[in-house]
Design an enzyme around this catalytic site. Sequence first.
Site, mmCIF file in Angstrom:
data_model
loop_
_atom_site.group_PDB
_atom_site.id
_atom_site.type_symbol
_atom_site.label_atom_id
_atom_site.label_comp_id
_atom_site.label_asym_id
_atom_site.label_seq_id
_atom_site.Cartn_x
_atom_site.Cartn_y
_atom_site.Cartn_z
ATOM 1 N N CYS A 75 -5.547 105.373 61.965
ATOM 2 C CA CYS A 75 -6.045 106.939 61.482
ATOM 3 C C CYS A 75 -5.080 107.488 61.027
ATOM 4 O O CYS A 75 -4.934 108.874 60.822
ATOM 5 C CB CYS A 75 -6.556 107.536 62.865
ATOM 6 N N HIS A 122 2.483 121.147 55.383
ATOM 7 C CA HIS A 122 1.031 121.740 54.898
ATOM 8 C C HIS A 122 0.591 121.540 53.406
ATOM 9 O O HIS A 122 -0.583 121.681 53.118
ATOM 10 C CB HIS A 122 0.969 123.318 55.310
#
Length: 562
Positions: A489, A183
């Site tokens: 990606c 995160h």
Amino acid sequence: MLLHGVGVGRGLSVGSTLRMPEPLPEPADEISQASPAEEFARVKAALAHVAADLEARGEKAGGEAQDVLGAQALMAQDPTLVDDIEERLANHKSADRAVFEAFANFRDLLLQMGGYMAERATDLDDVSQRIIASLRGVAAPGVPESDTPFILVAHDLAPADTALLDLAKVIGLITREGGPTSHTAILARSKSIPAIVGVEGAEGLPDGTLVILDAGAGTVRTAPSTSEIEQANIRIAERLAVASAPLTPGALADGTLVPLLANLGSADGAEEALAAGAEGVGLFRTEFLFLDATEAPSVETQLREYERMLRAFAGKKVVVRVLDAGADKPLSFLNDEKEENPALGLRGIRALRASEQILTDQLAALALAESAVNDSASPGERVELWVMAPMIADSDDTEYFVSLAREAGIRVAGVMAEVPSSALVADQIFETADFVSIGTNDLTQYTLAADRLLGSVANLQDPWHPAVLRLVGMLGRAGRNAGKPVGVCGEAAADPALAVVLVGLGVTTLSMTPAALADVRAELARHTLAEAQELARAAIAATSAERARTAVLRLSAANAVG
């Protein structure tokens, strides 16, 4: 002294360090003088306060940060944790001790599960600290305040702190823990904060240490010379100039087009992506519709969200990944059985094959959304929907998914190459798939047997490794032979130097966080296709990730001088 870690983005910062305060001390294990009922009332009030605070922080931050903090707010009131706390209070634990033990127990369970769930363990620690601080009536440990800009140093950084960083003061991040998909990394990247995670020795940096943080190189240089500081400031100015340059389509110096697309977790990020020059969406993650649900969302619920995304990118291409969940992201309605090694378990297409109705509903919603958007659109505003499945291992997986997609009315169906086997049988996969998109995060993890969320092996989680690049090259060649597109990606596409190498290996499109688009666009424009192929050959001939990166940067610099 030079410290090494995993760089997030390509930014640089020059400044003095300031450390995060130490966490609150562990509560004493002693009998409470209050009754269990009184202590539970205090706990419930603290839980509600922390959940509301996290929700408010999320609303203020918006974007990806709001999703992260919303998930943390749910943790603060998780029924399983609340029951565990109440049971400990019944044994006359104090309120803060009961909270500490319950969250620590749940954290240990997540760590044992590994993968995505192990990364959430850090979030649990932060929520626990906030609840204990609320019970004690003190401020929760957070980002220190300073009158001057600084580079923040921490063991790790909680999402609630990262989301609301004052960007006028915090000019860089250095953490001891964390990987490229933690995160901390995700939020730092979305905010364009230069950051390096997984830095061994970060805990030894005292406050006030002057450093050069170079995210592109993944290095922290202490006690830099005047000349090194001047060079860093020149590079910072150059990056600012690149960021403000006119938006153009992604292309190499010889005019070879390389469309630059955005990775998005919801339609909320569409405006930012378009403003940054995204030519479409290369990865639309649909997990946000599923992860906090107690049952699979209906076709109608999904349809609304997919329509919103497609309308935002009218006239462009949108590549949607169907649900990527399973044992490492447990969903009670998909698969919640405990697995010893969830990263190698029932996830991605494997989980969807076991719960086919979830997949067919999602495909139906996507096909309906495309029809709803395009039926009323002018030719120039029609959106091009591509749909892909995660964790494809071979042609059998490919044929299964593409067949279901065709039945649902999906016109362009492809697969994600994240498992090394997909590269080894790429020619067979391209017989059925319309395109392949390479997820370099997982491809690197599985190729090098290094958990992509584990800080202790962050040095191995490097897509520059020649083994990973050779697999990308195999996919690129297979795509070229089949006359079909190959995209990337994963986070590798956001590294400008590596992006050029990927194109040299046969990749035709690159998708990344919108914050990386300007740097990648500028780097591509410096090289011809022949030069990109030369850089790719240098990278795959190297014997390590570090040597591959060094070889490419040196050759690139020499070509620029020449």
